[in-house]
Write an enzyme that holds these catalytic residues in place. Structure first.
Site, PDB file in Angstrom:
ATOM      1  CB  SER A  60       3.659   4.585   1.168  1.00  0.00           C
ATOM      2  OG  SER A  60       3.292   5.079   2.435  1.00  0.00           O
TER       3      SER A  60
ATOM      4  CE  LYS B  68       5.149   3.614   5.283  1.00  0.00           C
ATOM      5  NZ  LYS B  68       3.951   4.453   5.031  1.00  0.00           N
TER       6      LYS B  68
ATOM      7  CB  SER C 156       0.201   5.270   3.292  1.00  0.00           C
ATOM      8  OG  SER C 156       0.629   5.752   2.057  1.00  0.00           O
TER       9      SER C 156
HETATM   10  N1  GLN Z   1      -0.637   7.356  -2.118  1.00  0.00           N
HETATM   11  C1  GLN Z   1      -0.625   8.640  -1.495  1.00  0.00           C
HETATM   12  C2  GLN Z   1       0.595   9.404  -1.935  1.00  0.00           C
HETATM   13  O1  GLN Z   1       1.292   8.927  -2.758  1.00  0.00           O
HETATM   14  C3  GLN Z   1      -0.684   8.497  -0.009  1.00  0.00           C
HETATM   15  C4  GLN Z   1       0.596   8.161   0.597  1.00  0.00           C
HETATM   16  C5  GLN Z   1       0.557   8.072   2.073  1.00  0.00           C
HETATM   17  O2  GLN Z   1      -0.516   8.028   2.697  1.00  0.00           O
HETATM   18  N2  GLN Z   1       1.733   8.112   2.674  1.00  0.00           N
HETATM   19  O3  GLN Z   1       0.869  10.456  -1.479  1.00  0.00           O
END
Ligand code: GLN
Length: 446
Positions: free
Chosen positions: A127, A52, A151
């Site tokens: 994400s 990532k 995420s």
């Molecule tokens: N979707 C969540 C957010 O927007 C989690 C994101 C994540 O785990 N990095 O914060």
């Protein structure tokens, strides 16, 4: 490695998972590995992996999918990347994500929309959407993602692969571009549970460069894959099968519980009464931490710098206005507000107290049960564009994954059926540092 690049060549025009490929370095590394004697090769030796793009890689562009880091080339490796190298793995390239890991669909990337390989009109989740999509498409057999509020697990569910968020402190965060430091964890995404267990073992462990990494033994997780779950006690929170969770997701979990019962496990319904506060608590705390963490992107130290500004303040303002996307700005504003004097007690401090209550809910359940089971997401992957104009609906997608980050407990998502031709995920949650039990249950079900 060569096969992996071929597959990327063939498919990534559609999936758009990779932001940067590491072809030269990867081929050199792979060639060097040929010389390593067979006895010195571990189980992951020579295998390709995607990383990532919020995990820094020495000499390889790392953007966090933000314009503000568009040309940023780190001068060191994250601890996990160093560990991948020690395991003999080859980094194929860097994977798209929501900018600074803020999002649930990959639509917040400054560069491209990664698509769900099961249906290209749908999002891969976020994400770490591209980390899951690349594995689902067979571009790489392994990837690393990061999970602050779901995420790793939500994209793994959307793409039909296995994604583990380890216990907070299990994996070093050194070299992970911070979003919310008290919640962030790096974790593995793979096609099956056994691969996942091997990769987690390879990246885990105490690291002097991360003061929150834990001094606990790293077990041989793969040894837990015995298939035996007789007498295992499963808790199923009523809140995870309640309002806001789709019928198909509920049914998939009930079907999975039948399978586990058939293998000798027993389950009971329990309550995690403070779950209803998790979403609000998470968005306050994560945005507060983000507003502080992202202060370092000022146009002086890293990456992008706005042109033609007349003084230092203007340079900061213009760099950040032009460099950050809308969602990142929204979170910085929310977080700055929650931390301001006069509001701190009402918002930040209150959220911290609620976080403790949420954690205590989990502690209580784990006094009596080995694992907690529920769906990973309320629905399968939604369509690209469907939720992007409505941040609150987008945030609501995370209700089932956020509580675990607040409590710091580990949780995995594994494939469990389909709805409308799109995969659904089963979430298995364990007590602190008990990833082994999670893997045992996941493997028995798989
Ligand atoms: N979707 C969540 C957010 O927007 C989690 C994101 C994540 O785990 N990095 O914060």
């Amino acid at each position: 490695t060569a096969e992996s690049f071929k597959r990327v060549q063939a498919l990534d025009g559609d999936v758009e998972a990779f932001l940067t490929l590491n072809e030269e370095q990867a081929k050199t590394a792979a060639a060097e590995m040929d010389a390593v004697p067979f006895e010195e090769r571990g189980p992951l030796f020579g295998l390709p992996i995607g990383v990532k793009d919020n995990i820094v890689t020495n000499g390889l562009r790392t953007t966090a999918a933000s314009k503000i880091l568009e040309d940023f080339v780190p001068i060191y490796d994250a601890t996990v990347v160093e560990k991948l190298r020690q395991a003999g793995m080859v980094t194929i390239g860097k994977l798209n994500m929501d900018e600074f890991a803020m999002g649930s669909s990959n639509e917040n990337s400054a560069f491209q929309n990664t698509r769900n390989p099961w249906n290209l009109d749908h999002v891969p989740g976020g994400s770490s959407g591209a980390s899951a999509a690349a594995v689902a498409a067979g571009e790489v057999p392994f990837s690393l993602g990061s999970d602050t509020g779901g995420s790793i697990r939500q994209p793994a569910a959307f793409c039909g692969v296995v994604g583990m968020k380890p216990t907070y402190g299990r994996v070093s965060r050194s070299g992970l571009i911070a979003f919310a430091s008290s919640l962030d964890q790096i974790g593995p995404i793979t096609r099956n549970v056994a691969d996942n267990a091997l990769l987690l073992e390879a990246i885990s462990g105490l690291d002097p460069k991360d003061s929150t990494s834990a001094n606990v033994e790293v077990p041989n997780f793969a040894a837990a894959l015995t298939g035996d779950i007789k007498g295992l006690r499963i808790a199923v929170p009523s809140e995870y099968l309640g309002e806001g969770v789709g019928e198909e997701a509920k049914q998939a979990v009930l079907d999975a519980l039948k399978v586990l019962e058939g293998l000798g496990a027993v389950w009971e319904e329990v309550s995690l009464p403070h779950s209803k506060y998790a979403l609000a608590t998470y968005y306050l705390l994560s945005s507060s931490e983000a507003s502080s963490n992202l202060a370092r992107f000022d146009g002086i130290r890293y990456g992008f710098r706005a042109e033609g500004t007349k003084n230092l303040v203007e340079l900061y303002e213009q760099t950040r206005s032009q460099g950050f996307g809308d969602e990142v700005k929204r979170r910085i504003m929310l977080g700055t507000y929650a931390l301001s004097s006069g509001y701190y007690d009402a918002y930040y401090k209150k959220a911290q107290k609620t976080r403790t209550l949420i954690k205590q809910d989990f502690d209580k359940v784990f006094e009596k049960y080995d694992v907690i089971i529920g769906p990973t997401t309320p629905t399968p992957a939604f369509k690209i564009g469907e939720k992007i104009d409505d941040p609150l609906t987008m945030y609501a997608n995370d209700i089932l994954t956020i509580p675990m980050n607040l409590a710091g407990v580990p949780a995995i998502s594994i494939p469990c059926g389909f709805a409308d031709g799109l995969p659904l995920g089963l979430q298995i949650i364990g007590n602190h540092f008990d990833e082994s039990t999670i893997y045992r249950v996941a493997h028995a079900y798989e």
